[in-house]
Design a protein around this motif. Sequence first.
Motif, mmCIF file in Angstrom:
data_model
loop_
_atom_site.group_PDB
_atom_site.id
_atom_site.type_symbol
_atom_site.label_atom_id
_atom_site.label_comp_id
_atom_site.label_asym_id
_atom_site.label_seq_id
_atom_site.Cartn_x
_atom_site.Cartn_y
_atom_site.Cartn_z
ATOM 1 N N ALA A 123 -54.777 17.685 -45.049
ATOM 2 C CA ALA A 123 -54.416 19.020 -45.546
ATOM 3 C C ALA A 123 -55.654 19.936 -45.444
ATOM 4 N N VAL A 124 -55.713 20.744 -44.429
ATOM 5 C CA VAL A 124 -54.721 21.012 -43.395
ATOM 6 C C VAL A 124 -55.374 20.902 -42.027
ATOM 7 N N LEU A 125 -54.498 20.814 -40.997
ATOM 8 C CA LEU A 125 -54.961 20.789 -39.614
ATOM 9 C C LEU A 125 -54.613 22.101 -38.926
ATOM 10 N N PRO A 126 -55.576 22.732 -38.255
ATOM 11 C CA PRO A 126 -55.238 23.905 -37.445
ATOM 12 C C PRO A 126 -54.801 23.467 -36.057
ATOM 13 N N ALA A 127 -53.756 24.068 -35.560
ATOM 14 C CA ALA A 127 -53.308 23.804 -34.190
ATOM 15 C C ALA A 127 -52.969 25.137 -33.544
ATOM 16 N N PRO A 128 -53.994 25.934 -33.196
ATOM 17 C CA PRO A 128 -53.748 27.284 -32.690
ATOM 18 C C PRO A 128 -53.106 27.314 -31.314
ATOM 19 N N LYS A 129 -53.292 26.250 -30.533
ATOM 20 C CA LYS A 129 -52.717 26.209 -29.188
ATOM 21 C C LYS A 129 -51.930 24.921 -29.027
ATOM 22 N N GLY A 130 -50.638 25.016 -29.148
ATOM 23 C CA GLY A 130 -49.793 23.842 -28.976
ATOM 24 C C GLY A 130 -48.964 23.513 -30.187
ATOM 25 N N GLY A 131 -49.508 23.811 -31.398
ATOM 26 C CA GLY A 131 -48.756 23.649 -32.624
ATOM 27 C C GLY A 131 -48.178 22.268 -32.826
ATOM 28 N N GLU A 132 -46.950 22.217 -33.377
ATOM 29 C CA GLU A 132 -46.302 20.956 -33.722
ATOM 30 C C GLU A 132 -46.114 20.064 -32.504
ATOM 31 N N LEU A 133 -45.754 20.640 -31.385
ATOM 32 C CA LEU A 133 -45.532 19.836 -30.184
ATOM 33 C C LEU A 133 -46.795 19.096 -29.782
ATOM 34 N N LEU A 134 -47.939 19.791 -29.827
ATOM 35 C CA LEU A 134 -49.193 19.151 -29.446
ATOM 36 C C LEU A 134 -49.559 18.043 -30.422
ATOM 37 N N ILE A 135 -49.400 18.289 -31.708
ATOM 38 C CA ILE A 135 -49.730 17.257 -32.698
ATOM 39 C C ILE A 135 -48.923 15.998 -32.429
ATOM 40 N N ARG A 136 -47.640 16.176 -32.159
ATOM 41 C CA ARG A 136 -46.785 15.018 -31.878
ATOM 42 C C ARG A 136 -47.181 14.336 -30.572
ATOM 43 N N LEU A 138 -50.046 14.112 -29.304
ATOM 44 C CA LEU A 138 -51.309 13.399 -29.447
ATOM 45 C C LEU A 138 -51.144 12.101 -30.233
ATOM 46 N N PHE A 139 -50.363 12.132 -31.321
ATOM 47 C CA PHE A 139 -50.313 10.982 -32.223
ATOM 48 C C PHE A 139 -49.151 10.023 -31.939
ATOM 49 N N GLU A 140 -48.000 10.518 -31.537
ATOM 50 C CA GLU A 140 -46.841 9.639 -31.373
ATOM 51 C C GLU A 140 -47.033 8.571 -30.290
ATOM 52 N N PRO A 141 -47.683 8.864 -29.155
ATOM 53 C CA PRO A 141 -47.908 7.795 -28.169
ATOM 54 C C PRO A 141 -48.805 6.666 -28.691
ATOM 55 N N LEU A 142 -49.502 6.914 -29.786
ATOM 56 C CA LEU A 142 -50.369 5.897 -30.386
ATOM 57 C C LEU A 142 -49.670 5.171 -31.531
ATOM 58 N N ASP A 143 -48.336 5.302 -31.568
ATOM 59 C CA ASP A 143 -47.504 4.603 -32.551
ATOM 60 C C ASP A 143 -47.700 5.117 -33.966
ATOM 61 N N TYR A 144 -47.813 6.422 -34.096
ATOM 62 C CA TYR A 144 -47.808 7.042 -35.419
ATOM 63 C C TYR A 144 -46.448 7.687 -35.670
ATOM 64 N N GLU A 145 -45.955 7.529 -36.880
ATOM 65 C CA GLU A 145 -44.800 8.288 -37.339
ATOM 66 C C GLU A 145 -45.345 9.591 -37.912
ATOM 67 N N VAL A 146 -44.906 10.727 -37.390
ATOM 68 C CA VAL A 146 -45.507 12.013 -37.714
ATOM 69 C C VAL A 146 -44.548 12.870 -38.524
ATOM 70 N N ALA A 147 -45.026 13.391 -39.668
ATOM 71 C CA ALA A 147 -44.276 14.364 -40.466
ATOM 72 C C ALA A 147 -45.160 15.586 -40.665
ATOM 73 N N LEU A 148 -44.601 16.770 -40.452
ATOM 74 C CA LEU A 148 -45.393 18.001 -40.472
ATOM 75 C C LEU A 148 -44.801 19.022 -41.427
ATOM 76 N N GLN A 149 -45.674 19.750 -42.081
ATOM 77 C CA GLN A 149 -45.268 20.907 -42.861
ATOM 78 C C GLN A 149 -46.105 22.101 -42.399
ATOM 79 N N ARG A 150 -45.448 23.075 -41.795
ATOM 80 C CA ARG A 150 -46.158 24.262 -41.330
ATOM 81 C C ARG A 150 -46.219 25.289 -42.467
ATOM 82 N N HIS A 151 -47.361 25.952 -42.599
ATOM 83 C CA HIS A 151 -47.564 26.872 -43.709
ATOM 84 C C HIS A 151 -47.402 28.324 -43.266
ATOM 85 N N ASN A 152 -46.824 29.130 -44.170
ATOM 86 C CA ASN A 152 -46.715 30.565 -43.923
ATOM 87 C C ASN A 152 -48.085 31.214 -44.035
ATOM 88 N N LEU A 153 -48.244 32.334 -43.350
ATOM 89 C CA LEU A 153 -49.497 33.084 -43.484
ATOM 90 C C LEU A 153 -49.725 33.486 -44.936
#
Length: 471
Positions: A123-136, A138-153
């Motif tokens: 809490a928290v990770l910045p992902a200015p280029k790629g967002g949720e798709l990039l996070i997934r 990066l981590f899902e091919p390494l056998d992580y189960e990923v849950a995300l909560q995006r925050h409002n400005l």
Amino acid sequence: MLLTITTTHQPATDLSFLLHKHPDKLQSVEIAAGKAHIFYPEANERRCTVAVLLDIDPIALVRSTRNMPGDFALGHFVNDRPYVASSFMSVALSKAFSTAMNGRCNKKPELPKVSMSLEIKIAVLPAPKGGELLIRKLFEPLDYEVALQRHNLDKKFSDWGESKYYTVQLKTQKTLQELLRHLYVLIPVLDADKHYWISQAEVEKLLAKGEGWLQNHPEKEQIVKRYLKNLSGFTHHALNRLLNTEGTEGENEISDDIENDLSDKQKETLHQKRLQQVVTELKSAGARRVIDLGCGEGKLLRLLLKEKQFEYMLGVDVAYRELEKAAERLHMAEMSPKQKERISLVQGSLTYRDNRLAGYDAAAIVEVIEHLDINRLKSFERVVFEHAQPKVVVLTTPNSEYNALFDRLAADTFRHADHRFEWTRNEFESWAKKVAGQFQYNVNFKPVGEEEPNVGAPSQMAVFTLKGENI
């Protein structure tokens, strides 16, 4: 910024053995512009959680411009560095959990190889280029189960839309070493701004931490590029090594590299001898406060730091990029507070009077003056010998007579494209004696490197001592 790692492995307190951090103690490590605090919100046989809390000092961020993100004009004052997982977190993980990241556990040597259930919350990770798709990706091919909560400005102004910030929760079954190495690499990949200078050392860190998983990752090219901030030279080199590129063309390139490396090693040997000779002269003079004028990447400063005699060192260079490299080579971001008190780096010119240069026992000027235009030498002389006026000045410069021994060096050319002149031994001694007489110094001359008949040594040294002054 908070990162937690939780396990339900039995017994869960094995986590504390792996991390070499006792659950009953709050521990802290120094990082650039702040501290990382390590503590356990819970620790029992069934469930154990370790937390890493970054405490970034915004004042320290302002004082150290190299810690600040890129191009935003108000980045010194308006930034997210104290609140997000960034390269600061990678450094904190590396410093706090180095034994676990290297796969060692003295008390339970079998533990580093044990795969355990792990839950991670960032809490928290910045992902200015790629967002949720990039996070997934990066981590899902390494056998992580990923849950995300995006925050409002801003919760009060929903019309402003969503931010680039995510709370990320990961679940996996793997060794702690694997997890820490994944986080070390992938957190800076998501964040756009590293707080330290990218050098060849970063390639080595990436390859070391990526061993065993990065080569087979479907996003390996993107990971390498983003980790190395899209610097093409480092990226190309890292990918070639990662992929073990083969073929005739590659073999020719490797052959050329070996030849170049041999040449570099010869130069490095001479340079190390030169620097060591300068250190010897400074120690012999009894200097305690030393200024390195034209410090470059900080190689001399690194040697001086190892000597307890030198209480304080100031590195000065006209090129800010060189100072960034020096800070990286000296690992200033990871220095202890006591060590940081011994050294500073500042940008400055050797041809303009600067009050910061005064008050030192000794000055080292190593292979610098030949980079100055001849018509700027008088300004240099006054800046160093009249205004700064250290009690001892150790100065080296190439000996042009020795150039005849370099097969590849054409006649009447200099050793380096940026050299404005190169002096013979007589020319150097004539200049140094004139300067010594004008500014009330004594001067002695010494060869640097092995001397050859008729041409002398590769470099030449002058040691100036202010008349009537003792350190």
